[in-house]
Design an enzyme around this catalytic site. Structure first.
Site, PDB file in Angstrom:
ATOM      1  N   CYS A 266      13.438  10.879   6.356  1.00 18.12           N
ATOM      2  CA  CYS A 266      13.518  10.285   7.702  1.00 18.12           C
ATOM      3  C   CYS A 266      14.912  10.461   8.296  1.00 18.12           C
ATOM      4  O   CYS A 266      15.063  10.611   9.501  1.00 18.12           O
ATOM      5  CB  CYS A 266      13.176   8.815   7.624  1.00 18.12           C
ATOM      6  SG  CYS A 266      14.077   7.973   6.311  1.00 18.12           S
TER       7      CYS A 266
ATOM      8  N   GLU B 233      10.465  15.066  15.523  1.00 18.47           N
ATOM      9  CA  GLU B 233      10.659  15.069  14.077  1.00 18.47           C
ATOM     10  C   GLU B 233       9.722  16.121  13.466  1.00 18.47           C
ATOM     11  O   GLU B 233       8.509  16.051  13.635  1.00 18.47           O
ATOM     12  CB  GLU B 233      10.309  13.675  13.541  1.00 18.47           C
ATOM     13  CG  GLU B 233      10.748  13.461  12.126  1.00 18.47           C
ATOM     14  CD  GLU B 233      10.406  12.059  11.624  1.00 18.47           C
ATOM     15  OE1 GLU B 233       9.359  11.515  11.992  1.00 18.47           O
ATOM     16  OE2 GLU B 233      11.209  11.530  10.841  1.00 18.47           O
TER      17      GLU B 233
ATOM     18  N   LYS C  97       0.837  -1.206   0.000  1.00 15.38           N
ATOM     19  CA  LYS C  97       0.000   0.000   0.000  1.00 15.38           C
ATOM     20  C   LYS C  97       0.867   1.250   0.000  1.00 15.38           C
ATOM     21  O   LYS C  97       1.641   1.470   0.938  1.00 15.38           O
ATOM     22  CB  LYS C  97      -0.911   0.058   1.231  1.00 15.38           C
ATOM     23  CG  LYS C  97      -1.854   1.258   1.153  1.00 15.38           C
ATOM     24  CD  LYS C  97      -2.509   1.596   2.468  1.00 15.38           C
ATOM     25  CE  LYS C  97      -1.928   2.798   3.157  1.00 15.38           C
ATOM     26  NZ  LYS C  97      -2.086   4.076   2.460  1.00 15.38           N
TER      27      LYS C  97
ATOM     28  N   GLU D 137      10.826   0.583   9.528  1.00 13.65           N
ATOM     29  CA  GLU D 137      11.713   1.720   9.228  1.00 13.65           C
ATOM     30  C   GLU D 137      10.942   2.961   9.643  1.00 13.65           C
ATOM     31  O   GLU D 137      10.001   3.363   8.958  1.00 13.65           O
ATOM     32  CB  GLU D 137      12.040   1.780   7.726  1.00 13.65           C
ATOM     33  CG  GLU D 137      12.675   0.533   7.156  1.00 13.65           C
ATOM     34  CD  GLU D 137      14.141   0.400   7.516  1.00 13.65           C
ATOM     35  OE1 GLU D 137      14.693   1.295   8.182  1.00 13.65           O
ATOM     36  OE2 GLU D 137      14.732  -0.625   7.147  1.00 13.65           O
TER      37      GLU D 137
HETATM   38  P1  NAP Z   1       2.652   7.534   8.506  1.00 11.91           P
HETATM   39  O1  NAP Z   1       1.575   8.465   8.846  1.00 11.91           O
HETATM   40  O2  NAP Z   1       3.130   6.599   9.545  1.00 11.91           O
HETATM   41  O3  NAP Z   1       2.140   6.728   7.239  1.00 11.91           O
HETATM   42  C1  NAP Z   1       2.928   5.765   6.592  1.00 11.91           C
HETATM   43  C2  NAP Z   1       2.029   4.805   5.880  1.00 11.91           C
HETATM   44  O4  NAP Z   1       1.254   4.075   6.830  1.00 11.91           O
HETATM   45  C3  NAP Z   1       1.030   5.447   4.941  1.00 11.91           C
HETATM   46  O5  NAP Z   1       0.850   4.617   3.818  1.00 11.91           O
HETATM   47  C4  NAP Z   1      -0.209   5.482   5.804  1.00 11.91           C
HETATM   48  O6  NAP Z   1      -1.389   5.577   5.059  1.00 11.91           O
HETATM   49  C5  NAP Z   1      -0.122   4.176   6.525  1.00 11.91           C
HETATM   50  N1  NAP Z   1      -0.871   4.091   7.775  1.00 11.91           N
HETATM   51  C6  NAP Z   1      -1.375   5.092   8.533  1.00 11.91           C
HETATM   52  N2  NAP Z   1      -1.977   4.586   9.633  1.00 11.91           N
HETATM   53  C7  NAP Z   1      -1.841   3.237   9.564  1.00 11.91           C
HETATM   54  C8  NAP Z   1      -2.238   2.153  10.401  1.00 11.91           C
HETATM   55  N3  NAP Z   1      -2.875   2.368  11.546  1.00 11.91           N
HETATM   56  N4  NAP Z   1      -1.923   0.893  10.021  1.00 11.91           N
HETATM   57  C9  NAP Z   1      -1.243   0.661   8.885  1.00 11.91           C
HETATM   58  N5  NAP Z   1      -0.844   1.649   8.041  1.00 11.91           N
HETATM   59  C10 NAP Z   1      -1.132   2.918   8.381  1.00 11.91           C
HETATM   60  O7  NAP Z   1       3.939   8.266   7.997  1.00 11.91           O
HETATM   61  P2  NAP Z   1       4.009   9.403   6.930  1.00 11.91           P
HETATM   62  O8  NAP Z   1       3.570  10.656   7.579  1.00 11.91           O
HETATM   63  O9  NAP Z   1       3.315   8.975   5.676  1.00 11.91           O
HETATM   64  O10 NAP Z   1       5.566   9.427   6.596  1.00 11.91           O
HETATM   65  C11 NAP Z   1       6.471  10.138   7.328  1.00 11.91           C
HETATM   66  C12 NAP Z   1       7.172   9.265   8.341  1.00 11.91           C
HETATM   67  O11 NAP Z   1       7.839   8.177   7.710  1.00 11.91           O
HETATM   68  C13 NAP Z   1       8.228  10.004   9.091  1.00 11.91           C
HETATM   69  O12 NAP Z   1       8.130   9.733  10.457  1.00 11.91           O
HETATM   70  C14 NAP Z   1       9.530   9.438   8.535  1.00 11.91           C
HETATM   71  O13 NAP Z   1      10.618   9.552   9.390  1.00 11.91           O
HETATM   72  C15 NAP Z   1       9.155   8.061   8.229  1.00 11.91           C
HETATM   73  N6  NAP Z   1      10.057   7.456   7.228  1.00 11.91           N
HETATM   74  C16 NAP Z   1      10.996   6.551   7.649  1.00 11.91           C
HETATM   75  C17 NAP Z   1      11.882   5.982   6.752  1.00 11.91           C
HETATM   76  C18 NAP Z   1      12.919   4.999   7.197  1.00 11.91           C
HETATM   77  O14 NAP Z   1      13.507   4.337   6.343  1.00 11.91           O
HETATM   78  N7  NAP Z   1      13.172   4.853   8.476  1.00 11.91           N
HETATM   79  C19 NAP Z   1      11.810   6.319   5.411  1.00 11.91           C
HETATM   80  C20 NAP Z   1      10.842   7.252   5.009  1.00 11.91           C
HETATM   81  C21 NAP Z   1       9.966   7.802   5.941  1.00 11.91           C
HETATM   82  P3  NAP Z   1      -1.968   7.045   4.695  1.00 11.91           P
HETATM   83  O15 NAP Z   1      -1.021   7.648   3.743  1.00 11.91           O
HETATM   84  O16 NAP Z   1      -3.268   6.773   4.082  1.00 11.91           O
HETATM   85  O17 NAP Z   1      -2.071   7.784   5.990  1.00 11.91           O
END
Ligand code: NAP
Ligand code: MG
Length: 502
Positions: free
Chosen positions: A315, A412, A207, A281
């Site tokens: 990230c 963050e 997804k 991650e």
């Molecule tokens: P997010 O809100 O956690 O969302 C990530 C993904 O999870 C999206 O596809 C989201 O769908 C989905 N999601 C949301 N709630 C969920 C649930 N309860 N169960 C399963 N999936 C769910 O993160 P984001 O705001 O999109 O991305 C930013 C974050 O990603 C930052 O914290 C960043 O540091 C982290 N990141 C980490 C890495 C790494 O390699 N460590 C790399 C890139 C990003 P929706 O889009 O529909 O909400």
């Protein structure tokens, strides 16, 4: 006699010089240079299940918006639990009947083909990525798309050499893996997830994030063109409920999540007690540490790249700068001067350095945390650049006078905001850098090799860059410590997370 010589030439019109304070700014006002390749967008994107584009069971769609101008780009299908279940059934069938039976060298051919087809359509994908997510075209063109292709190439090379992933052990695929990814590197995260899973012989249900689903579904077109057997990769688009269904499905032998620590914890809690393998991650709050013996101009460029790359939607962004006290004033002055000439605006313009913030929700988060920084007493600096009237934009921002107790030093922000702290000794730098719940990455800028080795050993971060920042290679594993998650992506370490060992 050539007539040209006789031609009376009118005197060139000279531009009136600007007032002294504006001369520098004027020099940087480039003419618009928009990228014009056709992103070949459809008005509606369906789910990709069992090798075909299919309508969602609910009949519901949501809009994907261009954050640079708030215009609707396309409608995206909203998958519910029934669609996710259909995707898992298709993946299981493909795994049992086709993919797990193919020898590695045959799987490799598909991965090579996907990589080459992506290269063929690189410019089209770069434009689509920039329009859907807001990142500058020079980044999607020069980083995201080539790196995504590189991940498929790299893992194609592994598919027939899996006995070398863990010498002396027998490796076996897991089955179907469920994957959920964020919006900051939509296509690249897709490649990070899909390529190792497929090389190892697994099938995938994935997804993408709701704001950036388009390039995932364009990649599905490439899977079809590459003749990838039906059901090997299934793409289900939607919101958090779709993500939860992908992570929780009983057929998932392993789940891989990239996103926020907050959502990562929700998923870990919901899967506690199951026998699913898991990799996470998550977020980061990296320290970029600069010593007084570092080559300053080079370091300043690295610091700028470390935090303002992709609007700080990274990230591993170097969002905390730890600067050695004797050079603090000089470094701050150089950073301020440098961000004053960064070009913020239309992400499709080839000269743009800082594009659009991915969504209004993310822009609101950045604004909220910046207001907290000001309230807590840090000193804010923003250049006075004009922002486009439409779209979601934020000026590059530097906070100085930050201490570890400030929220902007701990949380963050995920935006173009740098918090500057100072240190006096090596031990103080290490202590401050490690004083965070996260541990994804760090940077060290110094002339001394011994100091680099000491810091690399003592910093609790999955990646430590030395005299550079944000450098990636498919052969190099990436992943976190502490609340930044566990598991690795890239390299043979990343493959280990997609297999079982006998
Ligand atoms: P997010 O809100 O956690 O969302 C990530 C993904 O999870 C999206 O596809 C989201 O769908 C989905 N999601 C949301 N709630 C969920 C649930 N309860 N169960 C399963 N999936 C769910 O993160 P984001 O705001 O999109 O991305 C930013 C974050 O990603 C930052 O914290 C960043 O540091 C982290 N990141 C980490 C890495 C790494 O390699 N460590 C790399 C890139 C990003 P929706 O889009 O529909 O909400
Ligand atoms: Mg979008």
């Amino acid at each position: 006699m050539p007539t040209l010589l006789n031609k009376k030439r009118s005197a060139p019109t000279l531009r009136r010089p600007a007032a002294p304070a504006l001369i520098f700014g004027d020099l940087w006002n480039y003419d618009p240079a928009p990228e014009t390749a056709d992103p070949k967008l459809k008005s509606r994107y369906e789910l990709f299940i069992g090798g075909k584009f299919v309508a969602p069971a609910s009949g519901k769609y949501f809009d994907s918006i261009n954050p640079a101008n708030e215009q609707k780009l396309a409608e995206i299908a909203r998958a519910n639990a029934a669609d996710v279940a259909a995707a898992y059934r298709a993946a299981k069938k493909a795994y049992d009947q086709t993919w797990s039976r193919l020898p590695g060298r045959e799987r490799a051919k598909y991965l090579f083909r996907i990589a080459r087809l992506l290269q063929d359509r690189a410019r089209e994908f770069a434009v689509a990525e920039t329009m859907d997510g807001g990142k500058p075209i020079k980044e999607s063109r020069d980083f995201d798309v080539p790196m995504a292709a590189a991940h498929f190439f790299y893992h194609a090379g592994w598919a027939d050499k899996l006995e070398y992933v863990a010498p002396g052990r027998r490796v076996a695929s897991l089955g179907v893996v469920g994957q959920v990814i964020p919006w900051n590197f939509p296509l690249l995260m897709l490649a990070w997830k899909i390529a190792p899973a497929l090389a190892m012989g697994n099938c995938v249900v994935i997804k993408p994030a709701e704001t950036t689903s388009i390039t995932a579904l364009k990649l599905a077109e490439i899977f079809q063109d590459a003749g990838l057997p039906a059901g090997v990769v299934n793409i289900v688009t939607g919101f958090a409920d779709t993500g939860a269904a992908v992570m929780g499905h009983p057929l998932a032998a392993k789940v891989a999540f990239t996103g926020s620590t907050e959502v990562g914890k929700i998923i870990m809690r919901s899967l506690a007690g199951t026998d699913k393998k898991m990799t996470m991650e998550l977020g980061g709050k990296a320290a970029n540490i600069i010593f007084d013996d570092a080559p300053l101009d080079q370091a300043v460029e690295g610091i700028i790249n470390g935090i303002f790359f992709n609007q700080g939607h990274v990230c591993c962004a170097g969002s905390r700068l730890l600067v050695h006290e004797p050079i603090a004033a000089a470094v701050l002055a150089k950073l301020k001067q440098r961000i004053s000439v960064l070009r913020v605006g239309d992400p499709l313009d080839k000269n743009t350095d800082i594009g659009a913030i991915n969504s209004p929700a993310q822009l609101a988060t950045i604004k909220r945390l910046v207001a907290v920084g000001v309230k807590e007493g840090a000193t804010l600096y923003q250049p006075d650049c004009a922002l486009p009237a439409k779209g979601y934009y934020f000026r590059p921002t530097i906070f100085s006078g930050v201490s570890m107790s400030h929220r902007i030093a701990r949380e963050e922000i995920f935006g173009p905001v740098l918090s500057v702290l100072t240190f006096r000794t090596v031990d103080e730098a290490i202590e401050k850098a490690n004083n965070t719940a996260y541990g994804l990455s760090a940077g060290v800028w110094t002339d001394k090799g011994a100091r680099i080795l000491k810091l690399a050993a003592e910093l609790k971060a999955g990646v430590v860059w030395a005299n550079t920042y944000n450098k990636f290679d498919p052969a190099s594993p990436f992943g976190g410590y502490k609340e930044s998650g566990f598991g690795r992506e890239g390299g043979c370490q990343g493959l280990l997370d997609y297999c079982k060992l006998d």
